[in-house]
Each structure stands twice: as structure tokens, then as C-alpha cells.
Design an enzyme around this catalytic site. Sequence first.
Site, PDB file in Angstrom:
ATOM      1  N   ASN A   9       1.064  -1.165   0.119  1.00 25.13           N
ATOM      2  CA  ASN A   9       0.181   0.165  -0.017  1.00 25.13           C
ATOM      3  C   ASN A   9       0.982   1.153  -0.038  1.00 25.13           C
ATOM      4  OD1 ASN A   9      -1.963   2.033   0.440  1.00 25.13           O
ATOM      5  ND2 ASN A   9      -2.566   1.340   2.508  1.00 25.13           N
ATOM      6  N   LYS A  11       0.056   4.172  -0.302  1.00 23.02           N
ATOM      7  CA  LYS A  11      -0.670   5.428   0.178  1.00 23.02           C
ATOM      8  C   LYS A  11      -0.394   6.795  -0.727  1.00 23.02           C
ATOM      9  CE  LYS A  11      -0.518   3.059   4.553  1.00 23.02           C
ATOM     10  NZ  LYS A  11      -0.880   3.084   6.052  1.00 23.02           N
TER      11      LYS A  11
HETATM   12  P1  PGA Z   1       1.737  -0.093   7.784  1.00 21.37           P
HETATM   13  O1  PGA Z   1       0.511   0.328   7.099  1.00 21.37           O
HETATM   14  O2  PGA Z   1       2.261  -1.365   7.197  1.00 21.37           O
HETATM   15  O3  PGA Z   1       2.706   1.121   7.559  1.00 21.37           O
HETATM   16  O4  PGA Z   1       1.445  -0.327   9.302  1.00 21.37           O
HETATM   17  C1  PGA Z   1      -0.410  -1.007   6.795  1.00 21.37           C
HETATM   18  C2  PGA Z   1      -1.581  -0.359   5.949  1.00 21.37           C
HETATM   19  O5  PGA Z   1      -2.123   0.786   6.233  1.00 21.37           O
HETATM   20  O6  PGA Z   1      -2.198  -0.879   5.289  1.00 21.37           O
END
Ligand code: PGA
Length: 264
Positions: A9, A11
Site C-alpha cells: 500500500n 498510500k
Molecule cells: P503499515 O500500514 O504497514 O505502515 O503499518 C499498513 C496499512 O495501512 O495498510
Amino acid sequence: MRKKYLVANWKMFKTPRQAREDFLTLARGNVQASSQTVDCAVAAPTLYLSELALLARSSPLKLLAQNCHWASEGAFTGEIAAPMLKETDVRGSLVGHSERRQHFGETDETAGRRVGALLRAGLEAILCVGETLEERKAGKVEEVLTRQLTVAMAASGLRHRFEVEGANAQSPLLALAYEPVWAIGTGQAATPVEAREAHGCLRRVAARLLGAEFAERLRILYGGSVNPQNVASFVSEADVDGALVGGASLAPESFEALRASCAR
Ligand code: PGA
């Protein structure tokens, strides 16, 4: 036997150039060599999808969006629709990520409607669910997960198992990601036992809603502070079928280490 699934992801990270270079690095890397044992995907920012779709064409690396609207078109400023993703060769989308719920008012119901739109367009949906720290402390994990999945599936409008399956019954179009809110981006992952219990609960609810046979094939990923050091401890749990990874998926070498652990 469910095939493992590793989803990055991204983001709201990476410049266009970084996105292009990193996607190419992953697509040309070892995803092909391990494609029998693990599916790999990147959920990229919307702006980059058209370009990355061209790079994904000759690779087993799947390209996903991070969100998708429930209407097939309309006056919904800032949203994208499933037919747009489909025509761009994007394979599916994350839905109901806790950051969408926290910052943009996403609910179980709207998440469910988005799932319905994706699946009806023949695209994958990875529905994210998970409890907050307060809910966990109050002993409400199972209650919250049951509600999130039940309300979302009702809102999806999907009534028949075949609608949720798609053409490849081996890897259904619907997948779930158990992402406890308190573990996302905090460096404080759930324990494998906590993940196992939550995944077991989700599979039981899925069996009730969509039948035991479908639930057996449903992939449930764990997400929340997964990294190359701890990923094996999650995916070796019987009910954990892969990982949805944010921070540790951004650097290609870190993604590659995650992939190698999942492929083992
Ligand atoms: P993270 O995020 O691995 O940075 O904790 C996971 C997600 O939001 O899918």
C-alpha cells in the site's frame, strides 16, 4: 490451498518518477519466479495508475487502486469509478482502509457499496476491517469485525456466491485485510496469535454469510506494522493468507524481502 498474497500500500507516497522506477524494479524482479506460490500487488496513488498499468502489462505484478466509488459514473468530484479502473487495466482496489474511515468518513456501508461496484465490474476488492485500541481493550474485537463484514456485505448488494468469486474460483475476487487500527503505522504489530484469532473470526463470519466452501477459499491478509522481520510469523499462521504492507513496502529491497518470506 490458498495462494499467499502480498499487497504493497503506497498510500500518498512517491513522486511520479519514484513510482515509475520502483514499480519497474518490482515488476522486473522476482515476482515472476515466485508467482506460483505468492501473488504480489501494488496499490498506487490514483494519478499514477494509467502509467503503471502499462508497466504491469507484461508482469505478474498486479496493479491496484486505493479506493473506488460505488457509482459507475456521476457527479462525485474527486472520486474514480470501477469502469474507469477496468478500462485502465487496473485489477482492483483496496476498500474501507482505516485511514479512509478515520479521515474521510468512510463507513461499513459505503465500504460495502464500493465492494459491490468493484466485484460487479469483475475487479478485485480487498475490504479492510479492524478494531481500534479502545474496542480491543473493551473486549469487542469479534463484535466489531462481525459488524464490519456483515454490514459491508449487506451493503454490497451481492447476493450470490458466484458474484463474489469471479472467474478464478481458486482466488476469489473478494479478499479481506484484517488491519487493527492501533497497529497501522505505529511499529506495534499485533501478535501472530491475535491475528490468528481475528482471522478465524472473519472466516467464520464469511462462512455464515457466503457459505463454508467459499470461506475456505477467501484470502484474509494481515496488515499493521508488517516488516521483513515479522512477516513470516504472520503468514505461517494457518488462517493468515498474506500481508497488506504500508511503510515497509515502499523501498523495493524491503518489498523484495517481504516477497521472499511469503514465498517460502
Ligand atoms: P503499515 O500500514 O504497514 O505502515 O503499518 C499498513 C496499512 O495501512 O495498510
